[in-house]
Design a protein around this motif. Structure first.
Motif, PDB file in Angstrom:
ATOM      1  N   PRO A 186      34.535  43.717  50.925  1.00  0.00           N
ATOM      2  CA  PRO A 186      35.000  44.374  49.738  1.00  0.00           C
ATOM      3  C   PRO A 186      34.508  45.669  49.624  1.00  0.00           C
ATOM      4  O   PRO A 186      33.467  45.842  50.306  1.00  0.00           O
ATOM      5  CB  PRO A 186      34.398  43.563  48.520  1.00  0.00           C
ATOM      6  CG  PRO A 186      33.413  42.857  49.058  1.00  0.00           C
ATOM      7  CD  PRO A 186      33.622  42.538  50.462  1.00  0.00           C
ATOM      8  N   SER A 187      35.379  46.659  49.150  1.00  0.00           N
ATOM      9  CA  SER A 187      34.990  47.997  49.275  1.00  0.00           C
ATOM     10  C   SER A 187      35.209  48.592  47.897  1.00  0.00           C
ATOM     11  O   SER A 187      35.570  48.038  46.758  1.00  0.00           O
ATOM     12  CB  SER A 187      36.010  48.802  50.115  1.00  0.00           C
ATOM     13  OG  SER A 187      37.208  48.767  49.191  1.00  0.00           O
ATOM     14  N   MET A 188      34.769  49.858  47.707  1.00  0.00           N
ATOM     15  CA  MET A 188      34.687  50.550  46.341  1.00  0.00           C
ATOM     16  C   MET A 188      36.164  51.286  46.035  1.00  0.00           C
ATOM     17  O   MET A 188      36.212  51.925  45.191  1.00  0.00           O
ATOM     18  CB  MET A 188      33.642  51.436  46.248  1.00  0.00           C
ATOM     19  CG  MET A 188      32.325  50.881  46.274  1.00  0.00           C
ATOM     20  SD  MET A 188      32.102  49.487  44.728  1.00  0.00           S
ATOM     21  CE  MET A 188      32.020  50.872  43.377  1.00  0.00           C
ATOM     22  N   SER A 189      37.029  51.242  47.080  1.00  0.00           N
ATOM     23  CA  SER A 189      38.182  51.991  47.109  1.00  0.00           C
ATOM     24  C   SER A 189      39.392  51.277  46.385  1.00  0.00           C
ATOM     25  O   SER A 189      40.311  51.891  46.212  1.00  0.00           O
ATOM     26  CB  SER A 189      38.743  52.049  48.659  1.00  0.00           C
ATOM     27  OG  SER A 189      39.034  50.935  49.130  1.00  0.00           O
ATOM     28  N   THR A 190      39.273  50.042  45.776  1.00  0.00           N
ATOM     29  CA  THR A 190      40.267  49.449  45.051  1.00  0.00           C
ATOM     30  C   THR A 190      39.544  48.846  43.928  1.00  0.00           C
ATOM     31  O   THR A 190      38.228  48.286  43.829  1.00  0.00           O
ATOM     32  CB  THR A 190      40.849  48.348  45.800  1.00  0.00           C
ATOM     33  OG1 THR A 190      40.094  47.158  46.460  1.00  0.00           O
ATOM     34  CG2 THR A 190      41.532  49.113  47.252  1.00  0.00           C
ATOM     35  N   LYS A 191      40.519  48.511  42.976  1.00  0.00           N
ATOM     36  CA  LYS A 191      39.889  47.795  41.617  1.00  0.00           C
ATOM     37  C   LYS A 191      39.366  46.643  42.008  1.00  0.00           C
ATOM     38  O   LYS A 191      38.384  45.918  41.536  1.00  0.00           O
ATOM     39  CB  LYS A 191      41.039  47.903  40.760  1.00  0.00           C
ATOM     40  CG  LYS A 191      40.693  47.121  39.273  1.00  0.00           C
ATOM     41  CD  LYS A 191      41.719  47.169  38.390  1.00  0.00           C
ATOM     42  CE  LYS A 191      41.429  46.493  37.281  1.00  0.00           C
ATOM     43  NZ  LYS A 191      42.533  46.626  36.062  1.00  0.00           N
ATOM     44  N   SER A 192      40.179  45.611  42.783  1.00  0.00           N
ATOM     45  CA  SER A 192      39.831  44.216  43.052  1.00  0.00           C
ATOM     46  C   SER A 192      38.680  44.216  43.893  1.00  0.00           C
ATOM     47  O   SER A 192      37.822  43.423  43.714  1.00  0.00           O
ATOM     48  CB  SER A 192      40.914  43.708  43.908  1.00  0.00           C
ATOM     49  OG  SER A 192      41.336  44.396  45.194  1.00  0.00           O
ATOM     50  N   GLY A 193      38.342  45.355  44.887  1.00  0.00           N
ATOM     51  CA  GLY A 193      37.156  45.395  45.565  1.00  0.00           C
ATOM     52  C   GLY A 193      36.049  45.681  44.641  1.00  0.00           C
ATOM     53  O   GLY A 193      34.681  45.102  44.764  1.00  0.00           O
ATOM     54  N   ARG A 194      36.100  46.543  43.934  1.00  0.00           N
ATOM     55  CA  ARG A 194      35.126  46.955  42.903  1.00  0.00           C
ATOM     56  C   ARG A 194      34.607  45.812  41.915  1.00  0.00           C
ATOM     57  O   ARG A 194      33.522  45.457  41.781  1.00  0.00           O
ATOM     58  CB  ARG A 194      35.361  48.209  42.043  1.00  0.00           C
ATOM     59  CG  ARG A 194      35.429  49.448  42.694  1.00  0.00           C
ATOM     60  CD  ARG A 194      35.529  50.705  41.865  1.00  0.00           C
ATOM     61  NE  ARG A 194      36.849  50.708  40.969  1.00  0.00           N
ATOM     62  CZ  ARG A 194      38.090  51.287  41.696  1.00  0.00           C
ATOM     63  NH1 ARG A 194      38.055  51.713  42.730  1.00  0.00           N
ATOM     64  NH2 ARG A 194      39.035  51.380  40.771  1.00  0.00           N
TER      65      ARG A 194
END
Length: 449
Positions: A186-194
């Protein structure tokens, strides 16, 4: 001199893919729209997929679907792939079985995934798409889409499962070499990742999470679509080029398989090697066994439940009729990253439900033992995913020896492991272990759906 490799000329590259659904007596249940809960239609997928891919997804009538000439031309880079008789492995096992493998590791990206990446990028290009997003587990699919994107001139963004991003840096380098952007998920670049990182800051990722991120980015980016490397019907369709070639090559070998084996994550390479042969069983012309070899740590076919479930963690995808461990399932951090997926494709799930195919779950240490034996007898270091198929083939060869019955075994070597050597380092150092999921954990996860 005995023939080791059975090679087809380029003119024998299949002109059509085989659509097994057309021959299935009981078709897979339809995908369900996640919002309306109504059966999905091809046009429902147009915002996310190329239109021809959406049509292929729902095609239940056309047995043969033509491969575009532009795609066949790119296939010539590495196809037809060799069929190889594993004499060395047979000798080491002292088995009466004849073991063959289809060597998909000869592709530029080192795996079978390019068989679907090329047509997917092509169909998006003719639709006018300029950007594609996707996810990747161990990196084979992301690598394939990066290569295909460069071949047809599209920009590619890949969400790579974080544990594989860290374990397999050279797959990341391959994608970047071919011009793709690679993001650890997961990344901070998407709402689902955050959301995932907020709830589980140290989470090492899953294919379900990476799919959610890739779909979210596609939906928010102009002129951008999404591409999937497994699970869906159109992906399985493209991969049937493997089995169609293998059938011709088995004729060259003057043998026919009794048992066909593929490793299993979402179903792409297992479908590819098995579906063309399965058509003869469905028609009552042949008798064969088909074995899907999955990780014991991610046993959706052997211990999952058949039900409708999302293909991703956030619930963006359609509801798919599948054998599943639950879309919130958090797989163990095994090295066979491409198999760390919670569910099975709808076609394979239907076939398993009807007992037309079998499934086995294999512990991690047994797979690496099989991979090392294969490397030492056949010279090819297999991908950790492919070692599951090899381990299953070894089990069947040993069974043939115990029963004193000669069997013809065909498995798909879905890729090489030359950029997975850190996994072999850990195995040879004795640092790997098996993972077994308690039944209560599976039940708990399915109840949370």
């Amino acid at each position: 001199m005995k023939t080791k490799k059975f090679l087809l000329p380029e003119k024998e590259i299949p002109t059509h893919w085989y659509n097994v659904v057309a021959d299935m007596q009981n078709k897979p249940q339809r995908l369900i729209h996640p919002q309306t809960k109504e059966p999905l239609k091809p046009e429902d997928l147009y915002p996310l997929f190329a239109e021809e891919l959406a049509r292929q997804e729902f095609n239940e009538t056309d047995r043969w679907i033509e491969i575009p000439e532009e795609v066949r031309d790119k296939y010539k880079i590495y196809r037809p792939s060799p069929l190889v008789r594993a004499y060395g492995l047979e000798k080491a096992l002292d088995t009466p079985a004849h073991i063959y493998f289809k060597n998909e590791s000869v592709s530029p990206v080192g795996s079978h995934k390019l068989n679907s990446a090329l047509p997917q990028v092509y169909y998006n290009k003719i639709d006018g798409t300029t950007n594609l997003t996707t996810e990747t587990g161990a990196g084979q699919w992301g690598t394939a889409l990066a290569f295909a994107g460069k071949a047809f001139g599209l920009e590619i963004a890949v969400y790579m499962v974080k544990i594989s991003y860290e374990q397999k840096p050279y797959r990341r380098s391959l994608m970047q070499t071919w011009g793709a952007q690679v993001i650890a998920s997961p990344s901070m670049s998407t709402k689902s990742g955050r959301k995932v990182l907020t709830e589980r800051p140290n989470y090492q990722g899953s294919l379900g999470t990476a799919i959610s991120e890739a779909i979210e980015l596609a939906m928010q980016t102009p002129n951008c679509k999404y591409a999937l490397g497994s699970v869906l019907n159109h992906v399985s369709l493209h991969q049937t080029i493997i089995g169609l070639e293998a059938e011709k090559q088995m004729e060259m070998a003057e043998e026919y398989p009794d048992i066909i084996i593929g490793c299993f994550g979402g179903g792409s390479n297992f479908s590819g090697i098995s579906f063309p042969f399965l058509r003869h069983v469905i028609k009552g012309e042949k008798s064969m066994r088909f074995i899907a070899a999955e990780p014991a740590s991610c046993p959706k076919l052997t211990r999952g439940k058949f039900r409708y479930d999302f293909g991703d963690e956030a619930g963006f995808t359609p509801l798919i009729p599948m054998y599943t461990l639950g879309h919130n399932f958090s797989p163990a951090n095994i090295h066979a990253g491409g198999l760390r997926y919670h569910g099975a494709g709808s076609i394979v799930s239907q076939l398993k439900k009807e007992n037309l195919i079998e499934a086995v779950a294999i512990p991690q240490l047994e797979t690496f033992e099989a991979g090392v034996l294969f490397a030492r007898t056949e010279g090819i270091i297999p991908a950790p995913e492919s070692t599951h198929a090899i381990a299953a083939a070894i089990r069947e060869a040993n069974r043939a020896k115990e029963e004193g019955k000669p069997k013809v075994i065909l498995f798909n070597l879905s890729g090489h492991g030359l950029v997975d050597m850190s996994a072999y380092d850990q195995y040879l150092a004795g640092d790997l272990k098996n993972y077994e999921i308690p039944e209560g954990e599976i039940e708990k996860n399915l109840q949370e759906e």
